[in-house]
Structure formats: structure tokens, C-alpha cells
Design an enzyme around this catalytic site. Structure first.
Site, PDB file in Angstrom:
ATOM      1  N   CYS A  99      -4.592   4.813   7.128  1.00 21.42           N
ATOM      2  CA  CYS A  99      -3.771   4.942   8.291  1.00 21.42           C
ATOM      3  C   CYS A  99      -3.517   6.246   8.720  1.00 21.42           C
ATOM      4  O   CYS A  99      -4.343   7.032   9.332  1.00 21.42           O
ATOM      5  CB  CYS A  99      -2.893   3.839   8.312  1.00 21.42           C
ATOM      6  N   HIS A 199      -4.771  -1.766   5.215  1.00 22.44           N
ATOM      7  CA  HIS A 199      -3.821  -1.686   4.166  1.00 22.44           C
ATOM      8  C   HIS A 199      -3.705  -3.174   3.684  1.00 22.44           C
ATOM      9  O   HIS A 199      -4.567  -4.033   4.027  1.00 22.44           O
ATOM     10  CB  HIS A 199      -2.526  -1.165   4.825  1.00 22.44           C
TER      11      HIS A 199
END
Lengths: 251, 475
Positions: A99, A199
């Protein structure tokens, strides 16, 4: 006397600042699987102003952060460790960036009001803040870690990332948005670096990637990597449940 | 100050029909044994969008709004106890349905069939993201903010965004309204500096309760003003403590209401000595364990003072406040003790695990994780929970059954925490998981059931069907 296997050195970058969405689960997975493979993992936490010797690590991990934290890290990269990390990427140190960490490897992040926050520029990719948040379960197909396999995760980002020519995506989105919601690509792989928006945490439910990182780390340091086969039944069950769930919800 | 944009006025025929319809649905769902805590509100608002404003406009003492990540339900229940002890009639969304539809349903439930609300004061537990909407519809006189932790990031986006939602709601409060803020949480205290509404701060001034180092997930390490890491003199829990920015000097506001001495005792109850700004010193006793409940009690005492309750009402109201719905609630199942504790974010889950480990003897657990909207659709926060402390007590772990929609994820988390896999069973179906676990628990033994919000509703339905628990609207 307990026999201690070969050391594997893991660098956890900015654990205090970049830990959104249970990113630390990735480090827990690396450490645990290293132990189960009979290795001797050492995990160092490295934060602002530290000057680590990245080349001395086998695996480096960086997670995602909130805007404010990400700006602090951007400054730290510019002033302290950006060029050293870029050198480590080129030197084939295994790196997993999730990210915000992924975005920071690129040229820049362009905010909603047009400001460009510079990354370390080791990868020719850039990110533009989008109007819509890309949130949800993701399934990706990839052959980046051996035979064609699925990767499962959860994404939650407003940045849309675009790869320059010559950069290879980590995989193709089967379900979800991926890098930008437009071109069907997810993540990036370059040498032994993986950047991704997934994630969840990523590694525990995708043990193939965990083992891939461990293997690349061992190969670079020792020239060989013999990982023992492990019982992955709980992980596989969770991986398959994630695929099932994502497909049902998408219908 | 901006004039109120509140939708007020008489209920009107449409509003009355909405009240009848919603009340009928509430009745019916109770007869059928369903919870139905938000749907009637949705229906009523569709029919009469201004209904909540119309119903609440006549409350003589306005509304107390309670928000924050952890402790909302418990704190609101404590405040309800204090207000009742002060002789006030309270309308309160006590089932914990804290979105605007749930609040609307609770208010309608409390009105009579002519649409009249017989209450002195409203008490509303409110989801952080709902604060701006609640402030625009309800006559809020007091806004209490407990703390900010990461919770359901998929829903709120980043924590900073959540804080901003609450701040923008606070900025829209009417003249004469007051903010009650936790001084020990920099994210909460920061709101007081960024709005024109007067703030009352509460906090802990007993440094024996703290530690010089922070051990849990951290949220607010850096100064909100200048980005420099805070210096902490002491951490009470997570990022709550006494902090100061070494660069710009921003520090914890001095609490107006402070717990100067706290004695934590699981058996006889915790005791707090509380200093107030201009009132008398209060000696409080609460029957709930842990420092986090001391914070809840302190917040409730602060709210009680702000609402005009006297020392005796605060003392007796808090003493009677019982363990809230689904939060460490003991149920007797044929001589077996079933303890249900809601889990919804890392800090709360850590506290629950710590409490479980504090009990003597073998540990038998059901952990039920759902990922419905009300639970948060992203369960990555499980990786921020310190299950390693549970695994460290592996000799005492008899079994863990993981259950719910994300049973498999929970099993993986436990495996990587170091819990032996032969102690872990995966059973997605909550009813089957409870049957499996209860089959392995003997009379006199304890089973811990740790569910997320919607999993808890399911757990209670199952146990209720077995004939052991009261429906939650009576809890």
C-alpha cells in the site's frame, strides 16, 4: 543443545508509523515460517533517522500508513535512507512493500489538490489520488512465484498506481480493482521486490509468497535455499474460503 | 455561530403514521423473537425524514451524545444510571444500535402511540461517522468523546478522517453546548483546540496506573500540530497518557475532572477518587474490571456533573451500573459458566484476552469473527491483536473453536501466534461451534465466547433458543 539453522535477517521498516490493516501480520508470518523451516530469523525494527545497512538484510518489509505518517516517511527517505533502499532493491534484496510503502517506491504520489509528494524513484511507477476509494476483496492470478497461483487479499486505497513501460505487474486481477481499477494489473515485481495493495494481512493466507521471499533471501545470501515442506492445511483452508467468499459476494 | 439547521416542528400526520408503523414493526419483531433494532428506524425515516428531530425537539434537557471508539456502550449505560439516580426520565438507545436508524428506532420505541416522548433527557450512543448527522438532527447539549483507536478502517477510511468527522460534528453544536473530552488521548483532546465550543476535560492523574513504555498498537505518536514525536511521562493504556510535544510545547490539557487515585480490584470492584473543578471530591466504586472501565466511569461522572447530577446520584448510579449487554456477561448453562465478551478492535480484544488470562485454570474458548458491515468487512485488525500472549499460556489452553464467517482467518491468526494447531477447531457455523464447545465443557467450568458484533447477536440467539438468556431488549 538445539541445532540452530541458517540465519535470515529481516528488516521491518517503520513498524511504529506504517502499520495499517494489520501489516505486522506479514512480519509475524515471515518469522514463524522461517522458524518452521528450521531457519533462525532475526527481526530488526528500523524507524525514522535510523541508518540501517539494507544490503546486510535478506528481507525488508514496509507496510502502509496514514497520510500524515506517510509524509514523515517521505522526508526520512529523502534525507536519510531513500538511496540506500534503492541500492538494496537493485542488489536483489527481497523487499515486500504494501500500500503506502508500495507507492513510496515510485516516482511520486499526486494528492487530490495536485501536489506531488516524491517517492524514492527506484521503480518507474507513479500514483494519483483518485476520487473513489477502492475497497474490497481481491483475487489475483500470478505466475511470479512459480507455477500459476492465486493470491488473495483485501484492498483499501484511493491512490491509483500506474506502471511505466518495462515494469511487470505482480498479477492479473480476477476480482477487485488492483493498481488503478482500469488496466487489470495488481502490484509490481522487480528483481526480488514485490509491491502490492493487498493487505489482510497478505502473507499468512498466501504462504507461497512468504516462502518465495524466504527463498530469495536465502539464495542471495547463501547461494542455495532448501525449504522443508510444511503443513499448510489451515492456511490453504483460509485461502480457499477467501476465494469462495469473494466470488459469492461479487455475484 | 451558525444557526441551527435542525429539522424540527410538529410530528404531523406523516410522522404519526411513521411512528405507528415503526412501533408495529418493533412489536411484531419482538413477538417473533427478532431483535429488529434498526429496520423500524429505516422505515420511519423513509416515510418522515424529519422524525428524529421532531421527536427529540421537546426534550427539556436536550440530548447527551456519547461517541468514540471504545467504551461508548458501557459509558452510556453508566450515564443512564447516574441520570436515573438523579431522578430524570431518560430515553436511551441502550441496545447499542448506534447508527442514525438505530437511534431513530430507539426514540420511536420510547414514544407512546400518540407520538409523545415522556422523557427529560436523551442519551445517545453514537457511531463516530454518525456524529455530524446526529448533531444536525438532535438537540445535543453535551457531546462526550471517549477515545480514538483504529476500528473498522474499511468503513471510516483512515483514523484521521474519523477524528475529522467528530470534530466537524462538534463544530456544528449550538451555542451553550459543551464538549466533554478525554484529556489523555491526544486525538480527542485535539478536538477541543479546533472548535469554538467550550470543553471540559477529564483524565487520570494517578501515575501508578501507567507505564513508562507503550506496549500496544499506537495511534498518535506524533504531535498533531508539528509532527514531532510526543514525550510521554506515562502511558495509561495504548496511546492514552500524559504527553507533551518537545518542539511546540503542546501538551495534555489539565483535566477539570481527574481521577487522582484508582484502586483496581476484580473482586470487590474498582475504587476511584475523583477531583472536580469546583465541586466536592467524589469517591466512586464500580463493579467492572480494568483500567478501561475506570475511564468509562470517569467519563460518566463528568457527564453526570455536566448534566447537573449531584454527588450522591453519581455515586449510586455508577455503583449500580451493571455489565453492559454482551460485554463479559455471564450466563449459566446447566452449571457451566458461559462468559460472553464482545470484541471489535485490537485494544478492546487485548483487554479481553488479558482478563481471560487473569482467570485461573484451563482456558476454553470460542472466538467468532464475522465480517458483516456492522463488524467491519476487513478483518486485518486481527493481526494487531496480541494473541501471542494467549499462546504464551499454551499449557492452560484446553481448546479454541474458531467460528463465524471468518473462522478460517481466526484459525490462521492463532496458528501464527503460536497456539498449537491440535488445540484449534474450525467450525464456521456459530450454532454448531457452540454445541461443539459446550460438549467439551463440564459443570463448574467456564467457556469464554468472544464474538464480533453480529456474531454476538447470533450467539445470543442460539443461547436464547436453548432457553438460557433473556432477549437483549430486556437485558
Amino acid at each position: 543443545m538445539i541445532a540452530i539453522g541458517p540465519q535470515i535477517r529481516i528488516c521491518h521498516l517503520y513498524p511504529d508509523l506504517m502499520n495499517m490493516y494489520g501489516d505486522r501480520g506479514n512480519v509475524i508470518a515471515l518469522r514463524r515460517r522461517a522458524e518452521w523451516h528450521g531457519l533462525d530469523p532475526i527481526v530488526d525494527e528500523v524507524s525514522l533517522d535510523d541508518r540501517p545497512d539494507f544490503l546486510g538484510y535478506d528481507i525488508v518489509f514496509i507496510g502502509g500508513g496514514q497520510d500524515r505518517e506517510q509524509r514523515l516517511i517521505c522526508l526520512d527517505f529523502q534525507r536519510v535512507k531513500g538511496s540506500a533502499l534503492a541500492e538494496a532493491v537493485e542488489d536483489a534484496v527481497a523487499l515486500l512493500a504494501i500500500c503506502g510503502g508500495y507507492q513510496l517506491l515510485g516516482q511520486y504520489y499526486q494528492t487530490a489538490n495536485g501536489e506531488q509528494v516524491p517517492g524514492i524513484g527506484v521503480l518507474d511507477l507513479w500514483t494519483v489520488a483518485g476520487k473513489k476509494r477502492l475497497i474490497g476483496n481481491v483475487i489475483v492470478e500470478t505466475d511470479a512465484f512459480g507455477p500459476l497461483t492465486t493470491v488473495v487479499g483485501f484492498e483499501n486505497h484511493s491512490g491509483q498506481t500506474y506502471l511505466g513501460q518495462g515494469l511487470k505487474e505482480m498479477g492479473r486481477v480476477v476480482l477487485g480493482y488492483g493498481n488503478n481499477g482500469e488496466d487489470g494489473g495488481e502490484g509490481v515485481v522487480y528483481r526480488n521486490t514485490i509491491g502490492t495493495y493487498l493487505h489482510g494481512s497478505l502473507l499468512p493466507k498466501n504462504p507461497a509468497i512468504t516462502d518465495h521471499l524466504l527463498k530469495q533471501g536465502l539464495l542471495r545470501r547463501y547461494g542455495q535455499a532448501d525449504l522443508r515442506p510444511l503443513d499448510n492445511s489451515i492456511e490453504t483452508r483460509a485461502h480457499e474460503a477467501a476465494i469462495r467468499r469473494a466470488r459469492t459476494k461479487a455475484r | 455561530m451558525a444557526p441551527s439547521r435542525r429539522i424540527e416542528g410538529p410530528l404531523g400526520p406523516r410522522g404519526l403514521v411513521a411512528v405507528w408503523l415503526a412501533k408495529s414493526i418493533i412489536r411484531l419483531s419482538r413477538v417473533l423473537g427478532l431483535g429488529g433494532s434498526t429496520f423500524p428506524g429505516t422505515v420511519a425515516r423513509r416515510l418522515a425524514p424529519g422524525i428524529l428531530g421532531a421527536l427529540s425537539a421537546g426534550l427539556p434537557k436536550g440530548v447527551i451524545l456519547v461517541t468514540g471508539t471504545n467504551g461508548k456502550t458501557t459509558t452510556a449505560r453508566m450515564i443512564a444510571g447516574v441520570l436515573r439516580a438523579a431522578g430524570l426520565k431518560v430515553v436511551h438507545n441502550r441496545s447499542g444500535a448506534n447508527l442514525i436508524t438505530g437511534v431513530t428506532a430507539a426514540f420511536i420505541d420510547a414514544t407512546d402511540w400518540r407520538g409523545r416522548l415522556d422523557a427529560d433527557i436523551g442519551l445517545v450512543e453514537c457511531d463516530e461517522a454518525t456524529v455530524p448527522k446526529a448533531v444536525s438532527e438532535l438537540p445535543v447539549r453535551i457531546l462526550l468523546v471517549t477515545n480514538f483507536f483504529r476500528d473498522q478502517l474499511d468503513r471510516f477510511g483512515e483514523l484521521a478522517h474519523t477524528v475529522e468527522l467528530v470534530r466537524s460534528g462538534a463544530a456544528r453544536l449550538d451555542d451553550g453546548a459543551r464538549l466533554l473530552l478525554n484529556a489523555d488521548d491526544p486525538l480527542v483532546a485535539g478536538i477541543g483546540r479546533n472548535v469554538d465550543i467550550p470543553a471540559v476535560y477529564y483524565g487520570i492523574d494517578d501515575e501508578r496506573q501507567g507505564a513508562p513504555r507503550m506496549v500496544q498498537a499506537r495511534e498518535a505518536k506524533h504531535c498533531l500540530e508539528c509532527g514531532e514525536p510526543y514525550d510521554y511521562k506515562v502511558y495509561y493504556y495504548a496511546h492514552l497518557g500524559k504527553y507533551r510535544c518537545p518542539r511546540c510545547g503542546r501538551d495534555r490539557p489539565r483535566p477539570d475532572v481527574a481521577a487522582t487515585a484508582i484502586e483496581l480490584d476484580e473482586v470487590s470492584g474498582s475504587r476511584l477518587t475523583v477531583r472536580t473543578a469546583d465541586g466536592p471530591e467524589l469517591d466512586l466504586t464500580i463493579s467492572l474490571p480494568g483500567l478501561y472501565n475506570a475511564y468509562n466511569a470517569l467519563a460518566a461522572a463528568t457527564a453526570g456533573l455536566a448534566a447537573g447530577a449531584g454527588p450522591e446520584a453519581i455515586r449510586s448510579g455508577l455503583a449500580e451500573a451493571s455489565s453492559s449487554f454482551g460485554r463479559m456477561e455471564p450466563i449459566d448453562v446447566d452449571g457451566r459458566r458461559v462468559l460472553i465478551a464482545l470484541v471489535k478492535n485490537p485494544v478492546g480484544f487485548n483487554e479481553v484476552v488479558r482478563t481471560v488470562l487473569g482467570d485461573r485454570g484451563a482456558k476454553r474458548l470460542v472466538i467468532a469473527i464475522n465480517d458483516n458491515y456492522a463488524d467491519g468487512t476487513d478483518v486485518s485488525w486481527l493481526w494487531d491483536v496480541d494473541f501471542e500472549q494467549l499462546a504464551a499460556a499454551h499449557a492452560e489452553i484446553d481448546f479454541v473453536v474458531t467460528s463465524g464467517i471468518r473462522a478460517e482467518d481466526m484459525a490462521v491468526r492463532l496458528k501464527y501466534a503460536g497456539v498449537e494447531t491440535n488445540r484449534i477447531s474450525v467450525e464456521e457455523d456459530i450454532s454448531a461451534a457452540l454445541a461443539l464447545a459446550l460438549g467439551r465443557v463440564e459443570a463448574g467450568q467456564t467457556l469464554y465466547v468472544l464474538p464480533t458484533y453480529t456474531a454476538m447477536l447470533e450467539v445470543r440467539r442460539v443461547i436464547q433458543r436453548m432457553g438460557y438468556a433473556r432477549p437483549f431488549w430486556q437485558a
